[in-house]
Design a protein around this motif. Structure first.
Motif, PDB file in Angstrom:
ATOM      1  N   ILE A 184      74.081  28.169  57.601  1.00 58.73           N
ATOM      2  CA  ILE A 184      73.757  27.047  57.406  1.00 58.73           C
ATOM      3  C   ILE A 184      74.405  26.156  55.844  1.00 58.73           C
ATOM      4  CG2 ILE A 184      71.842  26.989  58.217  1.00 58.73           C
ATOM      5  CD1 ILE A 184      70.153  26.719  56.170  1.00 58.73           C
ATOM      6  N   SER A 185      74.347  25.575  55.796  1.00 58.09           N
ATOM      7  CA  SER A 185      75.643  24.819  54.384  1.00 58.09           C
ATOM      8  C   SER A 185      74.772  24.839  53.598  1.00 58.09           C
ATOM      9  CB  SER A 185      75.573  23.852  54.808  1.00 58.09           C
ATOM     10  OG  SER A 185      74.837  22.379  54.135  1.00 58.09           O
ATOM     11  N   TYR A 186      74.936  25.852  52.082  1.00 58.65           N
ATOM     12  CA  TYR A 186      74.369  25.426  51.021  1.00 58.65           C
ATOM     13  C   TYR A 186      73.855  24.334  50.887  1.00 58.65           C
ATOM     14  CZ  TYR A 186      74.458  25.801  45.718  1.00 58.65           C
ATOM     15  OH  TYR A 186      73.961  25.565  44.930  1.00 58.65           O
ATOM     16  N   GLU A 187      74.066  22.888  50.462  1.00 58.65           N
ATOM     17  CA  GLU A 187      73.242  21.571  50.554  1.00 58.65           C
ATOM     18  C   GLU A 187      71.982  22.286  51.381  1.00 58.65           C
ATOM     19  OE1 GLU A 187      76.223  21.824  50.430  1.00 58.65           O
ATOM     20  OE2 GLU A 187      77.045  20.723  49.183  1.00 58.65           O
ATOM     21  N   ASP A 188      71.361  22.609  53.233  1.00 55.86           N
ATOM     22  CA  ASP A 188      70.489  23.132  53.440  1.00 55.86           C
ATOM     23  C   ASP A 188      69.906  23.658  53.416  1.00 55.86           C
ATOM     24  OD1 ASP A 188      71.755  20.492  55.174  1.00 55.86           O
ATOM     25  OD2 ASP A 188      72.692  22.027  56.802  1.00 55.86           O
ATOM     26  N   ALA A 189      70.943  24.727  52.588  1.00 55.47           N
ATOM     27  CA  ALA A 189      69.808  25.774  51.829  1.00 55.47           C
ATOM     28  C   ALA A 189      68.657  25.416  50.675  1.00 55.47           C
ATOM     29  CB  ALA A 189      70.836  27.148  51.729  1.00 55.47           C
ATOM     30  N   VAL A 190      69.404  24.857  50.221  1.00 55.03           N
ATOM     31  CA  VAL A 190      68.187  24.225  49.245  1.00 55.03           C
ATOM     32  C   VAL A 190      67.863  23.443  50.169  1.00 55.03           C
ATOM     33  CG1 VAL A 190      69.051  23.123  46.575  1.00 55.03           C
ATOM     34  CG2 VAL A 190      70.888  24.525  47.805  1.00 55.03           C
ATOM     35  N   LEU A 191      68.144  22.342  50.106  1.00 52.14           N
ATOM     36  CA  LEU A 191      66.925  21.491  50.797  1.00 52.14           C
ATOM     37  C   LEU A 191      66.148  22.689  51.607  1.00 52.14           C
ATOM     38  CD1 LEU A 191      69.464  18.430  51.544  1.00 52.14           C
ATOM     39  CD2 LEU A 191      68.035  19.093  49.328  1.00 52.14           C
ATOM     40  N   ASP A 192      66.044  23.504  52.615  1.00 48.60           N
ATOM     41  CA  ASP A 192      65.166  23.928  52.939  1.00 48.60           C
ATOM     42  C   ASP A 192      64.098  24.436  51.788  1.00 48.60           C
ATOM     43  OD1 ASP A 192      64.367  24.908  55.715  1.00 48.60           O
ATOM     44  OD2 ASP A 192      64.374  27.098  54.307  1.00 48.60           O
ATOM     45  N   LYS A 193      64.328  25.158  50.991  1.00 49.90           N
ATOM     46  CA  LYS A 193      63.927  25.797  50.183  1.00 49.90           C
ATOM     47  C   LYS A 193      62.990  24.974  49.663  1.00 49.90           C
ATOM     48  CE  LYS A 193      64.697  29.352  46.728  1.00 49.90           C
ATOM     49  NZ  LYS A 193      63.452  28.282  45.576  1.00 49.90           N
ATOM     50  N   LEU A 194      63.598  23.518  49.070  1.00 48.62           N
ATOM     51  CA  LEU A 194      62.658  22.710  48.297  1.00 48.62           C
ATOM     52  C   LEU A 194      61.739  21.733  48.978  1.00 48.62           C
ATOM     53  CD1 LEU A 194      62.292  20.947  46.113  1.00 48.62           C
ATOM     54  CD2 LEU A 194      64.452  19.498  46.748  1.00 48.62           C
ATOM     55  N   GLN A 195      61.312  22.059  50.429  1.00 46.86           N
ATOM     56  CA  GLN A 195      61.042  21.692  51.483  1.00 46.86           C
ATOM     57  C   GLN A 195      59.373  21.507  51.108  1.00 46.86           C
ATOM     58  OE1 GLN A 195      62.601  21.174  55.466  1.00 46.86           O
ATOM     59  NE2 GLN A 195      61.026  19.628  55.852  1.00 46.86           N
ATOM     60  N   LYS A 196      59.308  23.146  51.394  1.00 43.99           N
ATOM     61  CA  LYS A 196      58.270  23.958  51.511  1.00 43.99           C
ATOM     62  C   LYS A 196      57.995  23.522  49.909  1.00 43.99           C
ATOM     63  CE  LYS A 196      61.021  27.343  54.029  1.00 43.99           C
ATOM     64  NZ  LYS A 196      61.337  28.935  53.568  1.00 43.99           N
ATOM     65  N   LYS A 197      58.404  23.037  49.426  1.00 43.07           N
ATOM     66  CA  LYS A 197      57.980  22.927  48.194  1.00 43.07           C
ATOM     67  C   LYS A 197      57.275  21.516  47.329  1.00 43.07           C
ATOM     68  CE  LYS A 197      58.780  26.702  44.862  1.00 43.07           C
ATOM     69  NZ  LYS A 197      59.611  27.476  43.632  1.00 43.07           N
ATOM     70  N   PHE A 198      58.295  20.361  48.706  1.00 44.09           N
ATOM     71  CA  PHE A 198      57.297  19.283  48.011  1.00 44.09           C
ATOM     72  C   PHE A 198      55.804  18.807  47.966  1.00 44.09           C
ATOM     73  CE2 PHE A 198      58.711  14.462  48.637  1.00 44.09           C
ATOM     74  CZ  PHE A 198      58.994  14.229  47.823  1.00 44.09           C
ATOM     75  N   PRO A 199      55.954  19.226  48.742  1.00 44.94           N
ATOM     76  CA  PRO A 199      54.016  18.612  48.890  1.00 44.94           C
ATOM     77  C   PRO A 199      53.664  18.486  47.710  1.00 44.94           C
ATOM     78  CG  PRO A 199      54.470  19.742  50.919  1.00 44.94           C
ATOM     79  CD  PRO A 199      55.857  20.013  50.096  1.00 44.94           C
ATOM     80  N   PHE A 200      53.532  20.037  47.152  1.00 44.68           N
ATOM     81  CA  PHE A 200      52.943  20.149  46.215  1.00 44.68           C
ATOM     82  C   PHE A 200      53.565  19.062  44.316  1.00 44.68           C
ATOM     83  CE2 PHE A 200      52.618  24.384  48.824  1.00 44.68           C
ATOM     84  CZ  PHE A 200      51.343  24.203  48.630  1.00 44.68           C
ATOM     85  N   ILE A 201      55.191  19.505  44.648  1.00 43.21           N
ATOM     86  CA  ILE A 201      54.947  18.872  43.148  1.00 43.21           C
ATOM     87  C   ILE A 201      54.464  17.356  43.662  1.00 43.21           C
ATOM     88  CG2 ILE A 201      57.673  17.720  42.868  1.00 43.21           C
ATOM     89  CD1 ILE A 201      59.705  19.901  44.147  1.00 43.21           C
ATOM     90  N   ILE A 202      54.759  16.913  44.518  1.00 43.57           N
ATOM     91  CA  ILE A 202      54.239  15.248  44.742  1.00 43.57           C
ATOM     92  C   ILE A 202      52.393  15.483  44.171  1.00 43.57           C
ATOM     93  CG2 ILE A 202      53.686  13.811  45.793  1.00 43.57           C
ATOM     94  CD1 ILE A 202      55.375  14.317  48.262  1.00 43.57           C
ATOM     95  N   ASP A 225      52.243  27.321  36.820  1.00 44.27           N
ATOM     96  CA  ASP A 225      53.704  26.881  37.358  1.00 44.27           C
ATOM     97  C   ASP A 225      54.568  25.981  37.935  1.00 44.27           C
ATOM     98  OD1 ASP A 225      52.929  29.756  36.261  1.00 44.27           O
ATOM     99  OD2 ASP A 225      53.104  30.384  37.723  1.00 44.27           O
ATOM    100  N   LEU A 226      53.818  25.373  38.800  1.00 43.02           N
ATOM    101  CA  LEU A 226      54.765  24.059  39.351  1.00 43.02           C
ATOM    102  C   LEU A 226      55.026  23.636  38.115  1.00 43.02           C
ATOM    103  CD1 LEU A 226      56.355  23.669  41.855  1.00 43.02           C
ATOM    104  CD2 LEU A 226      54.185  22.436  42.764  1.00 43.02           C
ATOM    105  N   GLU A 227      53.216  22.785  37.609  1.00 38.14           N
ATOM    106  CA  GLU A 227      52.900  21.457  37.326  1.00 38.14           C
ATOM    107  C   GLU A 227      54.244  22.097  35.232  1.00 38.14           C
ATOM    108  OE1 GLU A 227      49.281  19.180  34.617  1.00 38.14           O
ATOM    109  OE2 GLU A 227      49.294  20.920  35.894  1.00 38.14           O
ATOM    110  N   LEU A 228      54.225  23.118  35.517  1.00 37.52           N
ATOM    111  CA  LEU A 228      55.573  23.108  33.896  1.00 37.52           C
ATOM    112  C   LEU A 228      56.733  23.132  34.381  1.00 37.52           C
ATOM    113  CD1 LEU A 228      55.760  24.517  31.454  1.00 37.52           C
ATOM    114  CD2 LEU A 228      55.615  27.613  32.125  1.00 37.52           C
ATOM    115  N   MET A 229      56.721  22.842  35.494  1.00 39.20           N
ATOM    116  CA  MET A 229      58.418  23.387  36.622  1.00 39.20           C
ATOM    117  C   MET A 229      58.398  22.048  36.273  1.00 39.20           C
ATOM    118  SD  MET A 229      60.395  24.400  39.791  1.00 39.20           S
ATOM    119  CE  MET A 229      58.939  22.777  40.756  1.00 39.20           C
ATOM    120  N   VAL A 230      57.593  20.586  36.919  1.00 38.19           N
ATOM    121  CA  VAL A 230      57.907  19.586  36.943  1.00 38.19           C
ATOM    122  C   VAL A 230      57.671  18.815  35.170  1.00 38.19           C
ATOM    123  CG1 VAL A 230      56.627  17.107  36.901  1.00 38.19           C
ATOM    124  CG2 VAL A 230      57.180  18.718  38.881  1.00 38.19           C
ATOM    125  N   LEU A 231      56.784  19.345  34.501  1.00 33.17           N
ATOM    126  CA  LEU A 231      57.456  19.212  32.891  1.00 33.17           C
ATOM    127  C   LEU A 231      58.313  19.119  32.259  1.00 33.17           C
ATOM    128  CD1 LEU A 231      53.233  20.513  31.452  1.00 33.17           C
ATOM    129  CD2 LEU A 231      54.628  17.719  31.526  1.00 33.17           C
TER     130      LEU A 231
END
Length: 246
Positions: A45-63, A103-109
């Motif tokens: 799969i494309s580079y962008e798709d790989a990045v977005l796929d990885k991000l998708q799993k974290k997205f609810p926690f980022i919200i 860790d996620l809160e620190l990443m967002v900060l």
């Protein structure tokens, strides 16, 4: 999330601002990194798709982190501690450790460069109404505020469609160019314009007999032209009328 956690509506809009700002910087960082973790294993799969796929799993926690951070900035609501956070996440089907949340809160900060004191459209709505109520005592401010909250929620949920329509009205073009879209981006980030349009729409619905007079006053208060307020209001009202959910 804010409803379920009985948080002030301000927290939700503050969290949205934090989320948009964080995601902009975070996505740029991810998409300009040559070898993101997990991307190589995700071929072909494309580079962008790989990045977005990885991000998708974290997205609810980022919200959720954005909501949690926004709650800590509010003087009128409860702060979401980690125990409350874990209980809420479990209730909606997600699990995480306290360390993962921290860790996620620190990443967002870090992604926000620790700049959490951002404006949100509801603050502008409340400020505009306060001044309007002082200048025009005949305006039913309390009832208008209730409608404003509903209108603002609608605009936020239908943001892309409404701003696309506003862009076409502004440019008088059915297919705006990339350059026109880029210039228009400042409009989509203008909380004062959004706030005054929300107030104008609510007053049109509730207090139409004095609408022209009120729009003139809103223009005087905010420095935004009558034409801009009217255009945004008409576009929003058309979308409200056409909405299948209303």
């Amino acid at each position: 999330m804010t409803d379920a956690l009985t948080l002030d509506p301000q927290v939700g809009y503050h969290a949205l601002e934090l989320l948009e700002r964080f995601m902009t910087t975070h996505l740029i960082k991810l998409l300009t990194t040559l070898t993101p973790q997990g991307a190589a294993a995700a071929q072909p799969i494309s580079y962008e798709d790989a990045v977005l796929d990885k991000l998708q799993k974290k997205f609810p926690f980022i919200i959720f982190s954005c909501v949690q951070l926004a709650s800590k900035m509010s003087l009128h609501t409860n702060i979401i501690d980690n125990n409350t956070a874990l209980r809420f996440l479990r209730s909606v089907g997600y699990s995480a450790s306290k360390k993962a949340l921290l860790d996620l809160e620190l990443m967002v900060l870090k992604g926000l460069d620790f700049k959490l004191d951002v404006c949100n459209p509801l603050t502008y709505v409340e400020t505009i109404l306060e001044v309007l109520g002082y200048n025009e005592p005949s305006v039913p401010i309390e009832r208008t505020y209730e409608l404003c909250q509903q209108v603002l929620q609608f605009v936020v949920l239908e943001k892309t469609a409404i701003y696309d329509s506003l862009l076409m009205v502004t440019t008088q073009c059915q297919n705006p160019s990339l350059e026109q879209r880029e210039r228009f981006s400042t409009v989509t980030e203008d909380c004062m314009l959004l706030g005054v349009a929300v107030v104008a729409v609510a007053l049109y619905i509730f207090h139409i007999s004095q609408w022209e007079k009120v729009v003139e006053e809103l223009s005087n208060i905010t420095g935004i032209s009558r034409r801009s307020i009217i255009d945004f209001s008409h576009v929003t009202l058309l979308h409200i009328v056409d909405s299948p959910h209303l």
